[in-house]
Enzyme design. Structure first.
Site, PDB file in Angstrom:
ATOM      1  CG  ASP A 278      -2.249   0.727   0.970  1.00 18.39           C
ATOM      2  OD1 ASP A 278      -2.194   1.758   0.282  1.00 18.39           O
ATOM      3  OD2 ASP A 278      -3.305   0.325   1.482  1.00 18.39           O
ATOM      4  CG  HIS A 301      -0.846   1.575  -3.441  1.00 18.87           C
ATOM      5  ND1 HIS A 301      -2.134   1.316  -3.056  1.00 18.87           N
ATOM      6  CD2 HIS A 301      -0.444   0.476  -4.130  1.00 18.87           C
ATOM      7  CE1 HIS A 301      -2.490   0.102  -3.487  1.00 18.87           C
ATOM      8  NE2 HIS A 301      -1.476  -0.422  -4.133  1.00 18.87           N
TER       9      HIS A 301
END
Ligand SMILES: *[C@@H]1O[C@H](CO)[C@@H](O)[C@H](O)[C@H]1NC(C)=O
Ligand SMILES: *[C@@H]1O[C@H](CO)[C@@H](O)[C@H](O)[C@H]1NC(C)=O
Ligand SMILES: *[C@@H]1O[C@H](CO)[C@@H](O)[C@H](O)[C@H]1NC(C)=O
Length: 464
Positions: A278, A301
């Site tokens: 993430d 991310h």
């Protein structure tokens, strides 16, 4: 493996020096078990969780019974991050199948005086021994409300099961340093995540290392591996320096943010190296004056502000500088995102001196962010009348390659267009060259204040 801290002069009332070593552990069992959180019998909880507790509480571990009444709201926001975005708590019987048993081991139950004068080291050691020998995943907890004096100590393993450390004590001038690795053994949790198994409800999982209500916190050199969710969470702290933190989790691990900062001021993140599933760094509401320098990120991310304004909440984020970052093989690079319907602001944000290496969407402002409340029933976001106001945003000196055409996406709210956005010295090219592979830039409801030397030029493609 050992992790030792330099012995420091401890100031009796407010200074706590804690060292930790958490070891790679085998053997945490993955099987679905009842969701009841077990509080260790020595803990003497004020309030014991029962199977009648709301599912959202049982799914996380903030309501452990160790919180002392009025302190509960200071708990790191397990309830406002992962569960908050998911709408209603899932039915109890479903949660029960997806959450591991967690054992909470509170140092205060092991003879810690917590008066800031007595040496609490033996109590910490005893609590550690208990946590480390626990057959089920354990949380070594230093709850708020007391001041602990801990001299140099080593927590050694290997442990029987996964151990996480949670420090909620109000501590000043805490330093955590060393060469140890904290292994969250997260794969046990990941496969029970609703992002992986869409049949399961979304629940909370522990963070490997959480600091809350700290002043003058220093964390250096530690390595975090495979956390169930967030790796390092800084919440409600002031004056924090995180140096040379190394985080590793698989690129497809769900919701495993690297460094997550909320409700904190004056935060420096220096020389972090983060590979995860993430956000490498996520900056949430209440963060003011954060400087991240020399970040290595990917997979993951990217570096994100938000998502802000979920559930019509108010967000306040200001003075954020991301300076010098190498983002590689990541889904996003520099990103600011908010849900529709929030309030508040994110302002004075700078992303500069970044190299993007095979990043899918290097530059993103997204004011229509929404993840599915229920991943099995994806629905488009509803258009709403309010939004978090984004303003004074600089993207400067950002170069490199994208793997999709969407090099720059500036998608702001219709009700609250982004203001004063500056783009300078940007050059993003699609990795696969050719006539059909030209990177593009899309814009919606954004006031670009200054644009110089930018490729692809915003906004060559107007959204339909
Ligand atoms: C904590 O550190 C700050 C800044 O270095 C210093 O001003 C303060 O006196 C320290 N507090 C204690 C209790 O050592
Ligand atoms: C960060 O890395 C740079 C370059 O390697 C080094 O000069 C600097 O001292 C480091 N800073 C910290 C706080 O680790
Ligand atoms: C926002 O963008 C939409 C879609 O492009 C457009 O229809 C609308 O007019 C824009 N609103 C403002 C205030 O610019």
């Amino acid at each position: 493996m050992k992790m030792a801290l330099p012995l420091r002069k401890l100031v009796a009332t407010v200074c706590l020096l804690l060292l930790l070593l958490l070891l790679a552990l085998g053997g945490a069992t993955a099987d679905a078990r009842p969701a009841t959180l077990s509080v260790h019998r020595k803990v003497a909880p004020r309030r014991k969780l029962s199977s009648d507790a709301p599912a959202s509480v049982r799914g996380g571990y903030s309501a452990t019974g160790d919180r002392h009444g009025e302190d509960a709201k200071m708990s790191p926001p397990f309830t406002h991050r992962r569960v908050a975005g998911k709408g209603k708590p899932p039915p109890k019987n479903v949660v029960a199948k997806s959450v591991e048993l967690l054992e909470f081991i509170d140092v205060n139950g092991y003879g810690a005086a917590g008066d800031g004068r007595s040496d609490d080291t033996p109590a910490f050691q005893a609590a550690w021994a208990e946590a480390c020998s626990s057959a089920q995943p354990a949380v070594l907890l230093v709850p708020s409300g007391k001041k602990h004096l801990v001299t140099e100590t080593v927590f050694s393993g290997p442990c029987k099961s996964q151990v996480t450390l949670r420090l909620d004590a109000t501590v000043d001038n805490l330093t955590v340093a060393g060469q140890g690795t904290l292994d969250g053994n997260g794969n046990v949790w990941w496969k029970n995540s609703c992002r992986v198994n869409k049949k399961l409800p979304c629940t909370l999982a522990p963070s490997a290392l959480t600091f809350s209500a700290c002043k003058h916190l220093r964390v250096e050199n530690i390595r975090l591996l495979n956390s169930p969710q967030i790796h390092l969470w800084v919440d409600d702290c002031q004056d924090v320096t995180l140096s040379r933190i190394k985080i590793t989790a698989s690129g497809d691990s769900p919701e495993t943010d690297g460094i997550h900062v909320s409700q904190s001021e004056d935060v420096r993140i220096m020389n972090a190296s983060i590979k995860t599933g993430d956000d490498c760094i996520s900056i949430e509401t209440g963060t003011k004056n954060l400087y991240a320098f020399n970040t290595e990120c990917g997979p993951g991310h990217g570096i994100s502000i938000g998502s802000l304004g979920d559930h019509n909440s108010e967000a306040q984020v200001s003075y954020i500088t991301i300076d010098t970052a190498h983002i590689s093989g990541a889904m996003f690079g520099a990103r600011i995102k908010s849900w529709q319907g929030g309030r508040g602001y994110a302002t004075d944000i700078k992303f500069m001196n970044m190299v993007m290496d095979n990043v899918k969407n290097p530059i993103v402002i997204d004011q229509n962010y929404c993840t599915m409340v229920d991943p099995s029933k994806p629905k488009p976001c509803e258009q709403q009348q309010s939004a978090v106001q984004f303003s004074s945003i600089l993207f400067k000196n950002i170069k490199g390659t994208t793997t999709s055409k969407d090099a720059i996406k500036l998608h702001c709210s219709e009700a609250f267009p982004c203001l004063d956005v500056v783009l300078q010295d940007i050059n993003l090219e699609m990795k696969a060259r050719g006539d059909k592979n030209v990177a593009t830039s899309t814009c919606e409801n954004v006031t670009i204040d200054k644009l110089s030397n930018v490729s692809p030029v915003p906004c060559t493609t107007v959204l339909s």
